[in-house]
Write a protein that holds these residues in place. Sequence first.
Motif, PDB file in Angstrom:
ATOM      1  N   HIS A 191       0.870  -1.109   0.068  1.00 25.92           N
ATOM      2  CA  HIS A 191       0.039  -0.099   0.213  1.00 25.92           C
ATOM      3  C   HIS A 191       1.002   1.318   0.020  1.00 25.92           C
ATOM      4  CE1 HIS A 191      -2.975  -2.727   2.334  1.00 25.92           C
ATOM      5  NE2 HIS A 191      -2.744  -3.232   1.176  1.00 25.92           N
ATOM      6  N   THR A 192       0.617   1.778  -0.972  1.00 30.18           N
ATOM      7  CA  THR A 192       1.698   3.229  -1.090  1.00 30.18           C
ATOM      8  C   THR A 192       1.197   4.226  -1.971  1.00 30.18           C
ATOM      9  OG1 THR A 192       3.785   3.515  -2.034  1.00 30.18           O
ATOM     10  CG2 THR A 192       2.591   2.088  -3.359  1.00 30.18           C
ATOM     11  N   LEU A 193       1.496   5.160  -2.738  1.00 28.81           N
ATOM     12  CA  LEU A 193       1.034   6.073  -3.303  1.00 28.81           C
ATOM     13  C   LEU A 193       1.368   5.989  -4.819  1.00 28.81           C
ATOM     14  CD1 LEU A 193       1.899   9.001  -0.802  1.00 28.81           C
ATOM     15  CD2 LEU A 193      -0.445   8.049  -1.329  1.00 28.81           C
ATOM     16  N   PRO A 194       0.382   6.724  -5.832  1.00 28.26           N
ATOM     17  CA  PRO A 194       0.699   6.848  -7.096  1.00 28.26           C
ATOM     18  C   PRO A 194       2.087   7.356  -7.522  1.00 28.26           C
ATOM     19  CG  PRO A 194      -1.528   7.549  -6.772  1.00 28.26           C
ATOM     20  CD  PRO A 194      -0.695   7.292  -5.353  1.00 28.26           C
TER      21      PRO A 194
ATOM     22  N   GLU B 219       3.212  -0.151   5.594  1.00 29.47           N
ATOM     23  CA  GLU B 219       2.847   1.163   6.107  1.00 29.47           C
ATOM     24  C   GLU B 219       4.152   2.241   5.721  1.00 29.47           C
ATOM     25  OE1 GLU B 219       1.441   3.439  10.038  1.00 29.47           O
ATOM     26  OE2 GLU B 219       1.032   1.415   9.830  1.00 29.47           O
ATOM     27  N   SER B 220       5.380   1.464   5.999  1.00 25.14           N
ATOM     28  CA  SER B 220       6.321   2.466   5.782  1.00 25.14           C
ATOM     29  C   SER B 220       6.484   3.095   4.505  1.00 25.14           C
ATOM     30  CB  SER B 220       7.817   1.623   6.091  1.00 25.14           C
ATOM     31  OG  SER B 220       7.963   0.538   4.969  1.00 25.14           O
ATOM     32  N   SER B 221       5.601   2.436   3.263  1.00 25.54           N
ATOM     33  CA  SER B 221       5.951   2.895   2.095  1.00 25.54           C
ATOM     34  C   SER B 221       4.941   4.123   1.687  1.00 25.54           C
ATOM     35  CB  SER B 221       5.567   1.608   0.891  1.00 25.54           C
ATOM     36  OG  SER B 221       4.117   1.349   1.158  1.00 25.54           O
ATOM     37  N   LEU B 222       4.144   4.206   2.955  1.00 25.84           N
ATOM     38  CA  LEU B 222       3.382   5.675   2.699  1.00 25.84           C
ATOM     39  C   LEU B 222       4.059   6.676   2.868  1.00 25.84           C
ATOM     40  CD1 LEU B 222      -0.216   4.459   4.156  1.00 25.84           C
ATOM     41  CD2 LEU B 222       0.279   4.933   1.596  1.00 25.84           C
ATOM     42  N   ARG B 223       4.191   7.621   1.907  1.00 25.35           N
ATOM     43  CA  ARG B 223       5.161   8.796   2.231  1.00 25.35           C
ATOM     44  C   ARG B 223       4.286   9.974   2.123  1.00 25.35           C
ATOM     45  NH1 ARG B 223       8.533   5.751  -1.837  1.00 25.35           N
ATOM     46  NH2 ARG B 223       9.692   4.517  -0.586  1.00 25.35           N
TER      47      ARG B 223
END
Length: 182
Positions: free
Chosen positions: A8-11, A178-182
């Motif tokens: 789960h990250t961002l575009p 979660e760490s990949s959500l910046r």
Amino acid sequence: MSHEEFIHTLPGDPRARPLVEQLSHEYESRYGELFRQAGESAGQEMARYPDVLFTPAEGGLFVLLLRDGVAVAGGAFKRHPDARTAEVKRVWTDRLLRRQGLARRLLVELEVQALRQGYRRLFLTTGFRQPEAVELYLRQGYTALFAPDADLEALRSLPFEKVLSPALTSTPSPAFAESSLR
């Protein structure tokens, strides 16, 4: 053997870039003349939604399916005006890896995560020149919100919905990165 995982990250995540570029190219090849008639472009369509809409804090989520660290499929949902409904956006599979069930798996992951975020219904639209997407959504239990015998080109945007089953959340889901959500 390949290792696959959902993150789960961002575009804007660099791992998503090749998929986003492929999707933009696909939009241009299928709908370019329609965008130009409307004074728009595929790039403008791709930039229509800011990344923040796809964060859990805003009621959204952006998911990548990685195979050996490389994004092979992606998609997202964002909050819909109805608080119990999420809108699915940009489901896409690497064009070289089609017909492996990746889009179906991604869609199931989006459904599970939408339920976990409190949604009970998913809404989405696809374009009239994307019969493979129409087929996917119908096979996955989505209801077409248009008459099947309608002039699809006149409609242009084909809406679907699915009421989510709480039984989906009992399906194990890969760890939330979660760490990949910046």
